[in-house]
Scaffold this motif. Structure first.
Motif, PDB file in Angstrom:
ATOM      1  N   GLN A 293       0.861  -1.167   0.000  1.00 16.85           N
ATOM      2  CA  GLN A 293       0.000   0.000   0.000  1.00 16.85           C
ATOM      3  C   GLN A 293       0.902   1.222   0.000  1.00 16.85           C
ATOM      4  O   GLN A 293       1.874   1.295   0.746  1.00 16.85           O
ATOM      5  CB  GLN A 293      -0.949   0.007   1.193  1.00 16.85           C
ATOM      6  CG  GLN A 293      -2.091  -0.974   1.001  1.00 16.85           C
ATOM      7  CD  GLN A 293      -3.242  -0.743   1.946  1.00 16.85           C
ATOM      8  OE1 GLN A 293      -3.057  -0.392   3.097  1.00 16.85           O
ATOM      9  NE2 GLN A 293      -4.452  -0.975   1.452  1.00 16.85           N
ATOM     10  N   VAL A 294       0.549   2.160  -0.871  1.00 11.03           N
ATOM     11  CA  VAL A 294       1.327   3.385  -1.016  1.00 11.03           C
ATOM     12  C   VAL A 294       0.410   4.559  -0.716  1.00 11.03           C
ATOM     13  O   VAL A 294      -0.662   4.683  -1.313  1.00 11.03           O
ATOM     14  CB  VAL A 294       1.916   3.513  -2.436  1.00 11.03           C
ATOM     15  CG1 VAL A 294       2.737   4.794  -2.564  1.00 11.03           C
ATOM     16  CG2 VAL A 294       2.776   2.293  -2.771  1.00 11.03           C
ATOM     17  N   LEU A 295       0.839   5.384   0.231  1.00  9.03           N
ATOM     18  CA  LEU A 295       0.094   6.597   0.540  1.00  9.03           C
ATOM     19  C   LEU A 295       0.476   7.628  -0.500  1.00  9.03           C
ATOM     20  O   LEU A 295       1.603   8.120  -0.528  1.00  9.03           O
ATOM     21  CB  LEU A 295       0.430   7.087   1.955  1.00  9.03           C
ATOM     22  CG  LEU A 295      -0.322   8.323   2.429  1.00  9.03           C
ATOM     23  CD1 LEU A 295      -1.828   8.073   2.460  1.00  9.03           C
ATOM     24  CD2 LEU A 295       0.171   8.738   3.803  1.00  9.03           C
ATOM     25  N   GLY A 296      -0.462   7.928  -1.387  1.00  6.96           N
ATOM     26  CA  GLY A 296      -0.199   8.852  -2.479  1.00  6.96           C
ATOM     27  C   GLY A 296      -0.068  10.281  -1.996  1.00  6.96           C
ATOM     28  O   GLY A 296      -0.411  10.618  -0.863  1.00  6.96           O
ATOM     29  N   SER A 297       0.403  11.143  -2.871  1.00 10.46           N
ATOM     30  CA  SER A 297       0.595  12.551  -2.516  1.00 10.46           C
ATOM     31  C   SER A 297      -0.735  13.235  -2.205  1.00 10.46           C
ATOM     32  O   SER A 297      -0.766  14.251  -1.516  1.00 10.46           O
ATOM     33  CB  SER A 297       1.322  13.286  -3.641  1.00 10.46           C
ATOM     34  OG  SER A 297       0.676  13.065  -4.874  1.00 10.46           O
ATOM     35  N   SER A 298      -1.843  12.649  -2.675  1.00  7.00           N
ATOM     36  CA  SER A 298      -3.170  13.202  -2.399  1.00  7.00           C
ATOM     37  C   SER A 298      -3.681  12.794  -1.022  1.00  7.00           C
ATOM     38  O   SER A 298      -4.721  13.278  -0.576  1.00  7.00           O
ATOM     39  CB  SER A 298      -4.165  12.720  -3.460  1.00  7.00           C
ATOM     40  OG  SER A 298      -4.340  11.315  -3.341  1.00  7.00           O
TER      41      SER A 298
ATOM     42  N   LEU B 150      -4.732   6.050  -0.062  1.00  9.25           N
ATOM     43  CA  LEU B 150      -3.967   4.803  -0.109  1.00  9.25           C
ATOM     44  C   LEU B 150      -4.267   4.054  -1.401  1.00  9.25           C
ATOM     45  O   LEU B 150      -5.437   3.881  -1.765  1.00  9.25           O
ATOM     46  CB  LEU B 150      -4.352   3.894   1.056  1.00  9.25           C
ATOM     47  CG  LEU B 150      -3.566   4.004   2.345  1.00  9.25           C
ATOM     48  CD1 LEU B 150      -4.125   3.037   3.382  1.00  9.25           C
ATOM     49  CD2 LEU B 150      -2.091   3.764   2.145  1.00  9.25           C
ATOM     50  N   TYR B 151      -3.210   3.618  -2.082  1.00  9.10           N
ATOM     51  CA  TYR B 151      -3.360   2.800  -3.276  1.00  9.10           C
ATOM     52  C   TYR B 151      -2.704   1.453  -3.038  1.00  9.10           C
ATOM     53  O   TYR B 151      -1.659   1.371  -2.397  1.00  9.10           O
ATOM     54  CB  TYR B 151      -2.716   3.486  -4.485  1.00  9.10           C
ATOM     55  CG  TYR B 151      -3.380   4.783  -4.826  1.00  9.10           C
ATOM     56  CD1 TYR B 151      -4.645   4.807  -5.409  1.00  9.10           C
ATOM     57  CD2 TYR B 151      -2.771   5.993  -4.531  1.00  9.10           C
ATOM     58  CE1 TYR B 151      -5.276   5.999  -5.694  1.00  9.10           C
ATOM     59  CE2 TYR B 151      -3.401   7.195  -4.826  1.00  9.10           C
ATOM     60  CZ  TYR B 151      -4.655   7.192  -5.403  1.00  9.10           C
ATOM     61  OH  TYR B 151      -5.283   8.374  -5.684  1.00  9.10           O
ATOM     62  N   THR B 152      -3.324   0.405  -3.529  1.00 11.08           N
ATOM     63  CA  THR B 152      -2.797  -0.941  -3.380  1.00 11.08           C
ATOM     64  C   THR B 152      -2.050  -1.317  -4.648  1.00 11.08           C
ATOM     65  O   THR B 152      -2.568  -1.154  -5.753  1.00 11.08           O
ATOM     66  CB  THR B 152      -3.939  -1.942  -3.107  1.00 11.08           C
ATOM     67  OG1 THR B 152      -4.638  -1.531  -1.926  1.00 11.08           O
ATOM     68  CG2 THR B 152      -3.398  -3.349  -2.896  1.00 11.08           C
ATOM     69  N   CYS B 153      -0.824  -1.808  -4.463  1.00  6.30           N
ATOM     70  CA  CYS B 153       0.019  -2.232  -5.574  1.00  6.30           C
ATOM     71  C   CYS B 153       0.296  -3.725  -5.446  1.00  6.30           C
ATOM     72  O   CYS B 153       0.572  -4.217  -4.348  1.00  6.30           O
ATOM     73  CB  CYS B 153       1.346  -1.477  -5.582  1.00  6.30           C
ATOM     74  SG  CYS B 153       1.174   0.297  -5.836  1.00  6.30           S
ATOM     75  N   TYR B 154       0.230  -4.403  -6.563  1.00  2.92           N
ATOM     76  CA  TYR B 154       0.474  -5.841  -6.615  1.00  2.92           C
ATOM     77  C   TYR B 154       1.759  -6.066  -7.407  1.00  2.92           C
ATOM     78  O   TYR B 154       1.765  -5.909  -8.632  1.00  2.92           O
ATOM     79  CB  TYR B 154      -0.692  -6.554  -7.298  1.00  2.92           C
ATOM     80  CG  TYR B 154      -2.014  -6.349  -6.596  1.00  2.92           C
ATOM     81  CD1 TYR B 154      -2.480  -7.283  -5.685  1.00  2.92           C
ATOM     82  CD2 TYR B 154      -2.778  -5.210  -6.835  1.00  2.92           C
ATOM     83  CE1 TYR B 154      -3.694  -7.093  -5.033  1.00  2.92           C
ATOM     84  CE2 TYR B 154      -3.992  -5.017  -6.186  1.00  2.92           C
ATOM     85  CZ  TYR B 154      -4.441  -5.951  -5.291  1.00  2.92           C
ATOM     86  OH  TYR B 154      -5.631  -5.758  -4.645  1.00  2.92           O
ATOM     87  N   ALA B 155       2.827  -6.437  -6.707  1.00  3.28           N
ATOM     88  CA  ALA B 155       4.110  -6.647  -7.376  1.00  3.28           C
ATOM     89  C   ALA B 155       4.054  -7.858  -8.302  1.00  3.28           C
ATOM     90  O   ALA B 155       4.695  -7.872  -9.350  1.00  3.28           O
ATOM     91  CB  ALA B 155       5.222  -6.828  -6.346  1.00  3.28           C
TER      92      ALA B 155
END
Length: 145
Positions: free
Chosen positions: A67-72, A75-80
């Motif tokens: 999970q990446v806390l975006g600049s806005s 939270l966005y979920t990323c799947y490697a």
């Protein structure tokens, strides 16, 4: 089937990891290469890494998402495993227009792995499922990866 990055991007991330392990910083030449390969996403991703915005969420079964806390502030979920992010920029620039290799969140995920700046959170399998279901309901996404 595991999705892989283009060879140039993969090699660059390996070089960044190696340099960071040896000297605890990323040399200017590699930063310039990062900007050349990833464009404006590179600076934004480095900002996210500097702010420790990337968290790897792991369950006992071995499943992991980021999970990446975006600049806005969202939270966005990323799947490697399948090179996917739930952000609108990924859907538009990567999937629809095909003019970017990845969004800043996925790049931040890879850079945080390379520099050891990734936070780690262990959760139960049920908690991970709840996190993923909440994301899916919020975004209106179907089956992923």
């Amino acid at each position: 089937m595991e999705v892989t990055l283009p060879a140039v991007a993969e090699e660059l991330l390996k070089e960044i990891k190696k340099a960071f392990q040896e000297s605890s910083h990323v040399p200017d030449d590699l930063l310039l290469a990062l900007k050349f390969v990833f464009g404006s996403s590179a600076v934004a991703a480095l900002d996210l890494v500097d702010q420790h915005s990337v968290t790897r969420i792991v369950s006992p079964s071995g499943r992991a998402v980021y999970q990446v806390l975006g600049s806005s502030g969202k939270l966005y979920t990323c799947y490697a495993s399948c090179h996917f992010c739930t952000c609108p920029a990924f859907a538009f620039s990567v999937l629809r227009k095909n003019d970017s290799l990845m969004c800043k969140h996925i790049l931040a995920m890879y850079l945080s792995q390379a520099t050891g700046a990734c936070q780690e959170l262990s959760v139960s399998d049920q908690q991970l499922a709840s996190i993923l279901l909440a994301e899916e309901e919020e975004e209106g996404l179907g089956t992923m990866c």
